[in-house]
Design a protein around this motif. Structure first.
Motif, PDB file in Angstrom:
ATOM      1  N   GLU A 249      -3.671   9.779   3.228  1.00 49.06           N
ATOM      2  CA  GLU A 249      -3.036  11.147   3.793  1.00 49.06           C
ATOM      3  C   GLU A 249      -3.250  11.345   5.233  1.00 49.06           C
ATOM      4  O   GLU A 249      -2.654  11.988   6.101  1.00 49.06           O
ATOM      5  N   ARG A 250      -4.675  11.104   5.582  1.00 57.23           N
ATOM      6  CA  ARG A 250      -5.196  11.327   7.098  1.00 57.23           C
ATOM      7  C   ARG A 250      -4.224  10.166   7.890  1.00 57.23           C
ATOM      8  O   ARG A 250      -3.754  10.527   8.948  1.00 57.23           O
ATOM      9  N   LEU A 251      -4.079   8.592   7.230  1.00 57.97           N
ATOM     10  CA  LEU A 251      -3.542   7.960   8.153  1.00 57.97           C
ATOM     11  C   LEU A 251      -1.902   8.470   8.239  1.00 57.97           C
ATOM     12  O   LEU A 251      -1.261   8.248   9.404  1.00 57.97           O
ATOM     13  N   GLU A 252      -1.428   8.948   7.192  1.00 58.30           N
ATOM     14  CA  GLU A 252      -0.102   9.428   7.244  1.00 58.30           C
ATOM     15  C   GLU A 252      -0.053  10.658   8.355  1.00 58.30           C
ATOM     16  O   GLU A 252       1.074  10.596   9.062  1.00 58.30           O
ATOM     17  N   ALA A 253      -1.053  11.365   8.311  1.00 57.04           N
ATOM     18  CA  ALA A 253      -0.673  12.641   9.275  1.00 57.04           C
ATOM     19  C   ALA A 253      -0.735  12.075  10.550  1.00 57.04           C
ATOM     20  O   ALA A 253      -0.054  12.526  11.543  1.00 57.04           O
ATOM     21  N   LEU A 254      -1.620  10.960  10.947  1.00 54.51           N
ATOM     22  CA  LEU A 254      -1.786  10.457  12.231  1.00 54.51           C
ATOM     23  C   LEU A 254      -0.231   9.601  12.654  1.00 54.51           C
ATOM     24  O   LEU A 254       0.023   9.698  13.642  1.00 54.51           O
ATOM     25  N   ARG A 255       0.085   9.145  11.627  1.00 52.36           N
ATOM     26  CA  ARG A 255       1.178   8.372  11.886  1.00 52.36           C
ATOM     27  C   ARG A 255       2.428   9.170  12.194  1.00 52.36           C
ATOM     28  O   ARG A 255       3.123   9.032  13.057  1.00 52.36           O
ATOM     29  N   ARG A 256       2.618  10.486  11.512  1.00 47.87           N
ATOM     30  CA  ARG A 256       3.721  11.355  11.856  1.00 47.87           C
ATOM     31  C   ARG A 256       3.261  11.783  13.091  1.00 47.87           C
ATOM     32  O   ARG A 256       4.301  12.192  13.868  1.00 47.87           O
ATOM     33  N   HIS A 257       2.149  12.260  13.565  1.00 46.74           N
ATOM     34  CA  HIS A 257       1.657  12.496  14.977  1.00 46.74           C
ATOM     35  C   HIS A 257       2.222  11.587  16.036  1.00 46.74           C
ATOM     36  O   HIS A 257       2.931  11.872  16.984  1.00 46.74           O
ATOM     37  N   ASP A 258       1.998  10.459  15.594  1.00 48.97           N
ATOM     38  CA  ASP A 258       2.072   9.380  16.572  1.00 48.97           C
ATOM     39  C   ASP A 258       3.762   9.288  16.842  1.00 48.97           C
ATOM     40  O   ASP A 258       4.479   8.953  18.023  1.00 48.97           O
ATOM     41  N   ALA A 259       4.548   9.552  15.830  1.00 49.74           N
ATOM     42  CA  ALA A 259       6.091   9.499  15.816  1.00 49.74           C
ATOM     43  C   ALA A 259       6.430  10.405  16.906  1.00 49.74           C
ATOM     44  O   ALA A 259       7.538  10.466  17.019  1.00 49.74           O
ATOM     45  N   LEU A 260       5.901  11.448  17.032  1.00 47.50           N
ATOM     46  CA  LEU A 260       6.124  12.436  18.148  1.00 47.50           C
ATOM     47  C   LEU A 260       6.350  11.921  19.551  1.00 47.50           C
ATOM     48  O   LEU A 260       7.132  12.347  20.449  1.00 47.50           O
ATOM     49  N   GLY A 261       5.512  10.815  19.689  1.00 47.28           N
ATOM     50  CA  GLY A 261       5.456  10.205  21.146  1.00 47.28           C
ATOM     51  C   GLY A 261       4.812  11.086  21.989  1.00 47.28           C
ATOM     52  O   GLY A 261       4.349  12.145  21.746  1.00 47.28           O
ATOM     53  N   GLY A 262       4.762  10.736  23.336  1.00 44.50           N
ATOM     54  CA  GLY A 262       3.906  11.210  24.351  1.00 44.50           C
ATOM     55  C   GLY A 262       2.685  11.650  24.105  1.00 44.50           C
ATOM     56  O   GLY A 262       2.204  12.643  24.578  1.00 44.50           O
TER      57      GLY A 262
END
Length: 447
Positions: A434-447
């Motif tokens: 879930e930690r990796l999932e959270a980082l993935r969702r954050h990356d998807a924000l871009g910028g």
DNA sequence: AGTCGTTTGGA
DNA sequence: CCAAACGAC
């Protein structure tokens, strides 16, 4: 005879800190103490705080011999009391949330020629007054802290306790809320309790604060949040006592008080951040909808002992150690991928010390969307935090009875035991995943 | 107010 | 071999 109305806002910021002095200086012969239970006050939204408020009002009523409590809308009830008492001024004291400010303006409008005096804030330095050289507000704590320290605050007022001006006794108020039984083990309410508690903690624990404040098992924090929230003690009183001490603990505690002032200032400057994202980029992030996992979190059944201990402490005491608040908040946002607002609402329902600015901005700090927030990639490890800050597991054993029989550090990871306690749930999620999932969702924000 | 994988340096 | 330090996220 000139009379002033002393209107306590949503909380009971008491007179010893300037409100009554301010009333005295304006020259009245008597003061009507007024508390307005707003129509919007709904105990079911804040069961723990309303239970505490009833105790607080009862204590106050008893001590001054007649607190005037009315139910209704302040812009209607305050002018009505002013008229009944033929008062020439209203002194208002208390919290500086944007909502209080807006309500004050409505009341001031309704009062017409009778002045509404903002007699004192519940902060050492009033929100909105610590400013950079260019006149703008601070967004980062450390420079705010420096400026706040440099600005200083006047010493606490103590002499007015002599009741230089009499309270005008109005008899027992019919609108005083009933003190009801509660399952929550609430702290004692009232100014005397606050002062006695502070004195004891100052004498016995403040010098160790720096080294021990992160240890929920030692339970060595001051637990003054509830008294600061309800105004039964003023931060200037605390700061004056701290200034007499030279320990690192006293300095560390001042810094924590400054965080409270910082968040009040931030909320004052950005009112939308009370219920929305301070950093609106995070509105676009992908979140999950609260479901069974949210219920498990609320009840302390996530299967992560440190998290569950914290959530259960909150249910039992209406209070949770700050270190654990950060860990359970991180779990909600980054392991369950829920919006911080869901967690913040639950905290406001269950914490007796829930303060709008501290609570909402504490959550946004963890969620990475607040002022001076933790970078989003700072994900708390629910097991690691427990091992580090509750090394022997005493905090867990205290609050999670199912694990009381587990000896040693295995209590942090019961799923690794040869015989895990049958009545304690397995972990709700795989934290690493879930930690990796959270980082993935954050990356998807871009910028 | 963090964590994790990797590197480094001393045993 | 292991802890402490380091850098990336």
């Amino acid at each position: 005879m000139t009379v002033s109305v002393m209107w306590f806002r949503a909380d009971l910021r008491l007179a010893d800190q300037g409100a009554l002095r301010s009333a005295i200086e304006s020259g009245p012969d008597g003061v009507v103490p007024l508390f307005v239970l707003d129509d919007h006050f709904d105990p079911s939204n804040m069961p723990v705080r309303s239970a505490y408020l009833a105790r607080l009002l009862a204590d106050f009523d008893e001590r001054i011999g007649g607190l005037h409590v009315v139910r209704g809308r302040p812009e209607v009830e305050v002018p009505r009391v002013v008229e009944q008492a033929s008062a020439s001024s209203v002194h208002v004291t208390g919290g500086h949330t944007p909502y209080a400010m807006r309500r004050d303006r409505r009341v001031a409008d309704a009062l017409g020629d009778v002045p509404l005096v903002d007699a004192d804030s519940s902060y050492a330095v009033a929100p909105g007054t610590v400013r950079k050289g260019d006149g703008t507000s601070y967004k980062v704590f450390t420079p705010f802290f420096r400026s706040w320290q440099a600005q200083g605050s006047h010493p606490p007022v103590t002499a007015v306790r002599s009741h230089a001006v009499p309270w005008l006794r109005s008899g027992r108020s019919a609108a005083l809320p009933e003190v009801t039984e509660t399952d929550v083990d609430l702290p004692p309410a009232g100014e005397q309790a606050a002062r006695a508690h502070w004195r004891r903690w100052l004498d016995d624990h403040v010098d160790d604060y720096d080294g021990e404040r992160d240890r929920p098992d030692l339970d060595s924090t001051s637990r003054m949040s509830v008294h600061l929230k309800w105004g039964t003690i003023h931060p200037r009183t605390l700061l004056a006592d701290l200034a007499e001490r030279s320990s690192a603990g006293a300095r560390a505690y001042e810094r924590q008080l400054a965080f409270r002032e910082f968040y009040a200032d931030v909320l004052h400057e950005w009112p939308h951040s009370a219920f929305g994202y301070y950093n609106r980029d995070y509105e676009r992030m992908q979140y999950d909808e609260p479901a069974g996992d949210f219920e498990a979190w609320k009840e302390g059944r996530t299967g992560f002992p440190f998290i569950d201990a914290g959530m259960r402490q909150m249910l039992a005491q209406g209070w949770m150690h700050n270190r654990v608040r950060m860990a359970v908040a991180s779990f909600l946002v980054k392991d369950l991928h829920l919006e911080w607002t869901h967690g913040a609402r639950w905290f406001r329902e269950r914490l007796v010390d829930a303060d709008l600015a501290n609570n909402q901005h504490g959550w946004q700090w963890v969620a990475g969307c607040g002022t001076d927030a933790a970078p989003y990639f700072r994900v708390f490890n629910p097991v690691g935090q427990g091992k580090r800050f509750d090394p022997d597991g005493a905090y867990i054993r205290r609050w999670v009875p199912e694990l009381r029989g587990v000896e040693g550090r295995g209590v942090h990871e019961p799923w690794t035991l040869e015989e895990p306690p049958a009545d304690y749930p397995p972990p709700l999620v795989d934290h690493a995943q879930e930690r990796l999932e959270a980082l993935r969702r954050h990356d998807a924000l871009g910028g």
